[in-house]
Structures are given as C-alpha cells and as structure tokens.
Design a protein around this motif. Structure first.
Motif, PDB file in Angstrom:
ATOM      1  N   SER A 141       0.848  -1.197   0.000  1.00 24.08           N
ATOM      2  CA  SER A 141       0.000   0.000   0.000  1.00 24.08           C
ATOM      3  C   SER A 141       0.884   1.249   0.000  1.00 24.08           C
ATOM      4  CB  SER A 141      -0.896   0.009   1.239  1.00 24.08           C
ATOM      5  OG  SER A 141      -0.114   0.201   2.411  1.00 24.08           O
ATOM      6  N   GLY A 143       1.001   3.626   2.234  1.00 28.80           N
ATOM      7  CA  GLY A 143       1.607   3.800   3.547  1.00 28.80           C
ATOM      8  C   GLY A 143       2.766   2.850   3.782  1.00 28.80           C
ATOM      9  N   GLN A 144       2.630   1.612   3.285  1.00 27.43           N
ATOM     10  CA  GLN A 144       3.710   0.636   3.438  1.00 27.43           C
ATOM     11  C   GLN A 144       4.922   1.026   2.589  1.00 27.43           C
ATOM     12  OE1 GLN A 144       1.486  -2.877   2.335  1.00 27.43           O
ATOM     13  NE2 GLN A 144       1.157  -3.490   4.476  1.00 27.43           N
ATOM     14  N   ARG A 147       6.780   3.639   4.409  1.00 24.18           N
ATOM     15  CA  ARG A 147       7.540   3.092   5.525  1.00 24.18           C
ATOM     16  C   ARG A 147       8.822   2.403   5.035  1.00 24.18           C
ATOM     17  NH1 ARG A 147       3.721  -0.426   9.092  1.00 24.18           N
ATOM     18  NH2 ARG A 147       2.150  -0.184   7.454  1.00 24.18           N
ATOM     19  N   THR A 167       3.503  12.818   3.567  1.00 29.72           N
ATOM     20  CA  THR A 167       2.148  12.269   3.655  1.00 29.72           C
ATOM     21  C   THR A 167       1.265  12.732   2.497  1.00 29.72           C
ATOM     22  OG1 THR A 167       1.389  14.120   5.034  1.00 29.72           O
ATOM     23  CG2 THR A 167       2.310  12.216   6.175  1.00 29.72           C
ATOM     24  N   LEU A 170      -0.941  10.009   0.725  1.00 33.88           N
ATOM     25  CA  LEU A 170      -1.464   8.962   1.602  1.00 33.88           C
ATOM     26  C   LEU A 170      -2.870   9.278   2.097  1.00 33.88           C
ATOM     27  CD1 LEU A 170       1.726   8.376   3.792  1.00 33.88           C
ATOM     28  CD2 LEU A 170       1.076   7.228   1.664  1.00 33.88           C
ATOM     29  N   SER A 174      -2.959   6.061   6.815  1.00 37.95           N
ATOM     30  CA  SER A 174      -1.527   5.929   6.533  1.00 37.95           C
ATOM     31  C   SER A 174      -0.766   7.176   6.973  1.00 37.95           C
ATOM     32  CB  SER A 174      -1.304   5.684   5.032  1.00 37.95           C
ATOM     33  OG  SER A 174      -1.884   4.465   4.622  1.00 37.95           O
ATOM     34  N   GLU A 175      -1.417   8.336   6.824  1.00 37.79           N
ATOM     35  CA  GLU A 175      -0.811   9.596   7.255  1.00 37.79           C
ATOM     36  C   GLU A 175      -0.469   9.552   8.743  1.00 37.79           C
ATOM     37  OE1 GLU A 175      -2.943  13.675   8.216  1.00 37.79           O
ATOM     38  OE2 GLU A 175      -2.659  13.476   6.044  1.00 37.79           O
ATOM     39  N   GLU A 177       0.007   6.890  10.561  1.00 36.54           N
ATOM     40  CA  GLU A 177       1.068   5.902  10.780  1.00 36.54           C
ATOM     41  C   GLU A 177       2.438   6.501  10.486  1.00 36.54           C
ATOM     42  OE1 GLU A 177      -0.030   2.735   8.197  1.00 36.54           O
ATOM     43  OE2 GLU A 177      -1.478   1.847   9.595  1.00 36.54           O
TER      44      GLU A 177
END
Length: 257
Positions: A141, A143-144, A147, A167, A170, A174-175, A177
């Motif tokens: 994703s 967000g992933q 990361r 961000t 996202l 996810s933002e 995270e």
C-alpha cells in the motif's frame, strides 16, 4: 546542528534573474522536529534542497556541526550527504523491480561501513514491515511503501531526516502511521525536518517555520504555543468562574428579603 546565514539562491532565466531565496537565516538544533510551510513559490522546496545538499546556495554560509558546507566539492558533498542525511520523498522513489528489503539496502552499495541485508531487515521490522521484506512496491500500500522509504532513509544511520511532503500521497490512516513513525524517530534523537502544505501535519512538529516570497516570516515553537493556548484557556475559565461567582453574590443580595 546546522546553521545557515543569509542564504540566497537565484537562477538565470535568459536575460532575467529569478531570486528564489532572498537571504534566509536559520539554525536547527540536534533532536529538533521542524516543519517548513509556505505557498507554492515561497522557496520552501529550494531551502529543503539546500539543507539536504542537493543544491548549493548562490550566496551565504551553511554550517553542519560547525563544518562549513557551502565550499565543499561535488564529491565531498555526496559523501557528506550519504553519511549525515536521510531523505524521504512524496513519491516514495522505490525501484519497482526490487523487493522492500533490496530497496532499503540499496544505499549500502555506496557505503563503506556495512554490507549485506542484516540492518535492512532490522529497519523493516522497526517500521512494522518485517513480514513484507520480499514484497515489491506494487504489492504494498502507499503507507507501506512510505515506511519502506523511511527504513531506507535510516540505513546509513543519518543524524538528520529530511522529508518532502511525506504524507502528500497517503490516506488519513496511513498519514497517521507515518507521522507516528517520524515522531518515534525524533524521540530516539534523530533530527527531523519536513516540508508540508498541510496545517495538521505542521502542527505536529515541535517547531513551525512559515515562508513567503523567499523569506522566513514566521518561526514558532509549537510546544510553547500550545502551553500559551492552554494558559489562555485557563485564564478564560478563571474569568468565567469569577463572573459567575460575582453574579451569584449579586443575585443573592437582590432577592434576599
């Protein structure tokens, strides 16, 4: 940690000179968490590029841990950038044919310090992706992917992380995270500087710098502002309680037989 004085940056556009930064002076201490905000054309991205040694100023001084940076050669800048600064970009900038593990370990190709994937695995576990080490970017994703990019930025143990709209691509979950991860890194002692146009992101930093027309027009310590706001609310509450107390005494006098 770093200090810039009277930084100016201009570009030649035919017969015209476009001045993007017009004398920016700024210092950032070790362990700070700084957000830089401003409208399009304010110079925030240019300032970020100069802080990250991706561009050099036309004029001014830049010291990083008391070392003058603005006079270094291209090769010296590349080595300093590799060893001292980690980068996070809005578009993630992951290589599509490489796994998450390979993307994180990629900067080690240019490093003399470490080899192998041991540290890359450790960092992926740190950002919660230990079970996704062999997944390619299109299997992750947004967000992933970000990361993974954060893990990659940490691979050479930088003293400072520069994040350009981290961000921006996202969703809200996810933002949160990503901001939680950046705060955690900052709490571990890493200096974090982000460029953002989102007020709610800027408000989560410890310090908020606003730019306009190539200059800093506001530099605010968020923690101090929050304390001031809390004090203001308490004062208002005290005044309100005092008002109701006075009103109660007056009414008692009026209706007392």
């Amino acid at each position: 940690m770093l200090e810039i004085k009277d930084i100016r940056k201009s570009y030649q556009m035919g017969d015209n000179t476009l001045e993007v930064l017009k004398g920016v002076t700024l210092s950032i201490e070790d362990g700070d968490f700084v957000a830089i905000m401003g409208p399009s054309g304010s110079g925030k991205s240019t300032l970020m590029n100069i802080l990250g040694l991706l561009d050099i100023p036309s004029q001014g001084s830049y010291q990083f841990n008391q070392k003058e940076i603005s006079k270094l050669s291209e090769d010296e800048l590349a080595v300093f950038r590799r060893d001292e600064i980690g980068f996070i970009f809005q578009q993630f900038n992951l290589l599509p044919r490489m796994s998450a593990l390979e993307n994180v370990a990629l900067p080690l190709l240019y490093s003399k310090n470490e080899k192998g994937h041991g540290r890359a695995e450790q960092l992926l576990n740190q950002v919660g992706l230990g079970s996704r080490t062999h997944h390619r970017p299109n299997e992750l994703s947004g967000g992933q992917q970000q990361r993974v990019a954060i893990a990659r930025s940490l691979i050479n143990r930088p003293k400072m992380i520069l994040a350009d709209e981290p961000t921006g691509n996202l969703d809200s979950i996810s933002e949160k995270e990503i901001m939680t991860t950046l705060k955690s890194l900052n709490e571990s002692g890493i200096t974090v500087v982000i460029v953002t146009h989102e007020e709610e992101i800027g408000a989560q930093a410890k310090r908020l710098i606003r730019m306009r027309d190539g200059l800093i027009y506001s530099d605010q310590r968020i923690s101090d502002f929050k304390k001031l706001k809390s004090l203001s609310c308490k004062i208002k509450k005290w005044n309100l309680n005092q008002f109701y107390g006075t009103l109660s005494i007056t009414l008692n006098r009026v209706i007392k037989p």
